[in-house]
Design an enzyme around this catalytic site. Structure first.
Site, mmCIF file in Angstrom:
data_model
loop_
_atom_site.group_PDB
_atom_site.id
_atom_site.type_symbol
_atom_site.label_atom_id
_atom_site.label_comp_id
_atom_site.label_asym_id
_atom_site.label_seq_id
_atom_site.Cartn_x
_atom_site.Cartn_y
_atom_site.Cartn_z
ATOM 1 N N GLU A 219 0.841 -1.203 0.000
ATOM 2 C CA GLU A 219 0.000 0.000 0.000
ATOM 3 C C GLU A 219 0.879 1.257 0.000
ATOM 4 O O GLU A 219 0.636 2.202 -0.755
ATOM 5 C CB GLU A 219 -0.917 -0.028 1.229
ATOM 6 C CG GLU A 219 -2.072 0.941 1.154
ATOM 7 C CD GLU A 219 -2.994 0.830 2.363
ATOM 8 O OE1 GLU A 219 -2.779 -0.064 3.208
ATOM 9 O OE2 GLU A 219 -3.920 1.649 2.456
ATOM 10 N N GLY A 248 -8.710 5.113 7.083
ATOM 11 C CA GLY A 248 -9.523 5.007 8.280
ATOM 12 C C GLY A 248 -8.916 4.021 9.267
ATOM 13 O O GLY A 248 -9.028 4.185 10.481
ATOM 14 N N SER A 250 -5.517 2.403 8.638
ATOM 15 C CA SER A 250 -4.046 2.384 8.704
ATOM 16 C C SER A 250 -3.476 3.618 8.028
ATOM 17 O O SER A 250 -4.191 4.355 7.330
ATOM 18 C CB SER A 250 -3.486 1.111 8.067
ATOM 19 O OG SER A 250 -3.571 1.169 6.666
HETATM 20 O O1 LIG Z 1 -14.732 13.879 2.606
HETATM 21 C C1 LIG Z 1 -14.168 13.336 3.545
HETATM 22 N N1 LIG Z 1 -13.916 13.994 4.703
HETATM 23 C C2 LIG Z 1 -13.267 13.426 5.749
HETATM 24 N N2 LIG Z 1 -12.806 12.198 5.717
HETATM 25 C C3 LIG Z 1 -13.029 11.492 4.600
HETATM 26 C C4 LIG Z 1 -13.698 11.996 3.466
HETATM 27 N N3 LIG Z 1 -13.727 11.029 2.508
HETATM 28 C C5 LIG Z 1 -13.102 9.974 3.028
HETATM 29 N N4 LIG Z 1 -12.698 10.250 4.284
HETATM 30 C C6 LIG Z 1 -11.979 9.375 5.223
HETATM 31 O O2 LIG Z 1 -10.800 8.917 4.588
HETATM 32 C C7 LIG Z 1 -10.494 7.653 5.154
HETATM 33 C C8 LIG Z 1 -10.321 6.706 3.989
HETATM 34 O O3 LIG Z 1 -9.866 5.510 4.482
HETATM 35 P P1 LIG Z 1 -10.017 4.153 3.714
HETATM 36 O O4 LIG Z 1 -11.433 3.767 3.606
HETATM 37 O O5 LIG Z 1 -9.274 4.268 2.449
HETATM 38 O O6 LIG Z 1 -9.353 3.176 4.725
HETATM 39 P P2 LIG Z 1 -7.976 2.364 4.724
HETATM 40 O O7 LIG Z 1 -7.084 3.014 3.729
HETATM 41 O O8 LIG Z 1 -7.449 2.488 6.118
HETATM 42 O O9 LIG Z 1 -8.368 0.980 4.366
HETATM 43 C C9 LIG Z 1 -11.615 7.265 6.071
HETATM 44 O O10 LIG Z 1 -11.267 7.595 7.392
HETATM 45 C C10 LIG Z 1 -12.758 8.162 5.609
HETATM 46 O O11 LIG Z 1 -13.643 8.455 6.651
HETATM 47 CA CA LIG Z 2 -7.071 3.974 1.757
#
Ligand SMILES: O=c1[nH]cnc2c1ncn2[C@@H]1O[C@H](COP(=O)(O)OP(=O)(O)O)[C@@H](O)[C@H]1O
Ligand SMILES: [Ca+2]
Length: 542
Positions: A219, A248, A250
């Site tokens: 990643e 969210g 990591s």
């Molecule tokens: O418009 C936004 N405002 C604030 N946070 C956002 C927005 N769009 C996405 N996020 C946040 O970005 C993060 C994206 O993490 P993701 O789903 O890619 O998790 P991961 O990479 O840990 O698997 C999440 O915490 C989500 O809440």
């Molecule tokens: Ca991500």
């Protein structure tokens, strides 16, 4: 593997063979290959010179036809070459990557000119689609729902990509920290979710290439490749851009360090376009912003002395006036920490809006008590000193952009955050009526976490704070691991620098035209000169 023709741009090697031959026809030298002295030899001592009328050889039809043929030949050669190298109407190829994140899934469609796939900066994002609902890891109790959730966006992909390209368009699904955590918690459930998304993706006319969980290193490394590919840093001797990704569940830090990498796990070697890179990368599982909020709230609940009565959790990372009943389960439903036994199933989350205290509480989630290396970030993880510019994307960008903190100095950032956190919740809601309250309530916490992670965790200082660029996109493409993942799996980044044509197409055509014109002119000049010489030769002879 998808069919990826490694079509290196054609390179024409023109060999200009020099014609060996003596310019004949000069006065008194050779005539038709026979020395003139012999051709005009004295016949039996007769002193009478015969009246020899020598015909100009250039006037012979065969020679004229020959010259015409040469000229036509050159023109034909140039025409064929021009047609052969004329850029064809741009043909695009396509690729689809699904980013199955912990909070949600996004579908990215990329496109690139078919004959230029090995060049940097050629692949661009054509379209993105956000899958409705939560991330695929949230379907552990209903795995079939994970596959179904992708349908709307995949149908959209069918519309966006021309039908005749469908069968050769690769589709990859990469899952990140949400699925890593589910795998730790419940391996069979994570397998079922992957089977479900696989089954769903296989129903589409694209070339399905697999659905898997990426490692944290992948990643980080693919995020680094994406930003440096898009910035076209990879074929230049200039420096590269470090990559900071906040999700969210990591977070990743990846860059080319100045010092030796002391731990094997944090080192990745690449050879791209003929250059060697040794990357430092680390992914902190459980340190995405949603998981850290749970860690930090869990820590506060744990340290509440009286757990027998209803708990009012006073939280300095939430705005004054914020007051919401939450379930204990919603905090501890993660393998990132151990559950705390509490009498009640719910608690009241009450905001106090105190930035200094908020940062103190966040610092508690970083364990800095041990470091087996010369320097560490936290939790005993090796970290070389951060060097050069960094692109900070995903939630780093969403949060800092919302807070209007993408261009401020370190001190100003801190100051603005302090003011923001102490702003009453009522006012915040009034100012942002269209933003979902869950997101809105967490920006003070998220901004403070970002500042603390970058300063205390990664050791950025007020001096190099502005080396961090908060970015969402580079050109038309989002910064994130998906593009780098696809480039790698389709072999679009060669280890060695691909050959480039000697000159651009326009230059090549112009060169060929001018060069052939020059040859024609030279031939004409030679013809004129030779004609004149043979005429004066005749005069001498006559
Ligand atoms: O418009 C936004 N405002 C604030 N946070 C956002 C927005 N769009 C996405 N996020 C946040 O970005 C993060 C994206 O993490 P993701 O789903 O890619 O998790 P991961 O990479 O840990 O698997 C999440 O915490 C989500 O809440
Ligand atoms: Ca991500």
């Amino acid at each position: 593997m998808p069919k990826t023709e490694a079509s290196a741009p054609g390179r024409i090697c023109m060999q200009l063979t020099r014609a060996h031959g003596t310019a004949s026809g000069s006065k008194g030298s050779h005539y038709k290959g026979i020395p003139l002295s012999l051709a005009l030899s004295d016949t039996g001592g007769n002193t009478h010179m015969p009246d020899v009328k020598v015909k100009n050889p250039w006037h012979r039809p065969v020679v004229i036809v020959l010259v015409a043929f040469i000229a036509v030949g050159i023109i034909t050669m140039v025409s064929i070459s021009v047609v052969q190298h004329k850029p064809l109407p741009q043909k695009y190829k396509y690729g689809i990557v699904l980013d199955a994140g912990s909070s949600h899934t996004s579908v990215f469609i990329y496109q690139w000119p078919a004959e230029k796939e090995n060049n940097t900066g050629m692949v661009q994002q054509l379209h993105t689609c956000n899958v409705k609902g939560k991330g695929i890891s949230s379907y552990s109790a209903n795995p079939n729902g994970a596959g179904t959730s992708l349908q709307e966006c995949m149908d959209e992909a069918k519309q966006k990509i021309p039908a005749h390209r469908h069968s050769e368009t690769p589709v990859y699904l990469g899952a990140t920290a949400g699925m890593r955590l589910l795998k730790m918690e419940d391996d069979p459930a994570s397998e079922k979710v992957l089977v479900s998304v696989e089954r769903s993706l296989k129903t589409y006319p694209f070339s399905y290439q697999g659905a898997r969980i990426l490692s944290g290193q992948e990643e980080g490394a693919f995020g680094w490749i994406t930003v440096n590919y898009l910035n076209e840093n990879l074929r230049k001797p200039t420096g590269t851009l470090g990559a900071l990704d906040l999700g969210g569940a990591s977070t990743q830090i990846t860059f080319v360090p100045q010092q030796e990498i002391e731990s094997y796990d944090n080192s990745i070697d690449f050879r791209l376009y003929g250059n060697d890179y040794q990357l430092y990368t680390h992914s902190f599982l459980c340190y995405g912003k949603d998981q850290v909020l749970k860690l930090s709230m869990g820590e506060k609940l744990r340290s509440t002395p009286d757990k027998t009565h209803h708990i009012e959790l006073k939280d300095p990372c939430f705005h004054p006036g914020y007051n919401l009943s939450k379930t204990v389960q919603s905090v501890f439903d993660t393998p990132c920490m151990q559950t705390v036994n509490m009498q009640n199933e719910t608690f009241t989350h009450v905001g106090t809006g105190n930035w200094v205290q908020c940062q103190e509480s966040i610092r508690k989630v970083f364990n800095t008590s041990h470091c087996p290396y010369s320097s560490c970030s936290f939790n005993g993880v090796f970290l070389p000193s951060v060097d050069g510019n960094f692109g900070a994307f995903s939630a780093f960008y969403f949060v800092m952009d919302f807070l209007n903190l993408t261009n401020d100095s370190f001190d100003k950032t801190k100051q603005k955050l302090m003011t923001y956190c102490s702003t009453p919740w009522k006012k915040i809601v009034e100012n942002h009526p269209r933003i979902k309250e869950k997101y809105l309530s967490e920006y003070c916490f998220a901004g403070t976490y970002i500042l603390t992670l970058l300063e205390d965790g990664y050791k950025f200082t007020p001096e190099n704070w502005n080396d961090i660029k908060f970015i969402k996109k580079i050109g038309d493409s989002d910064a994130g691991w998906t593009l780098g993942y696809m480039l790698n799996l389709t072999n679009m980044i060669p280890a060695e620098d691909p050959d480039t044509p000697l000159m651009p197409h326009g230059g090549y055509v112009t060169f060929m035209l001018l060069f052939s014109l020059l040859i024609v002119v030279l031939l004409l000049m030679a013809y004129m000169y030779f004609r004149r010489s043979t005429r004066s030769g005749q005069k001498d002879i006559v």
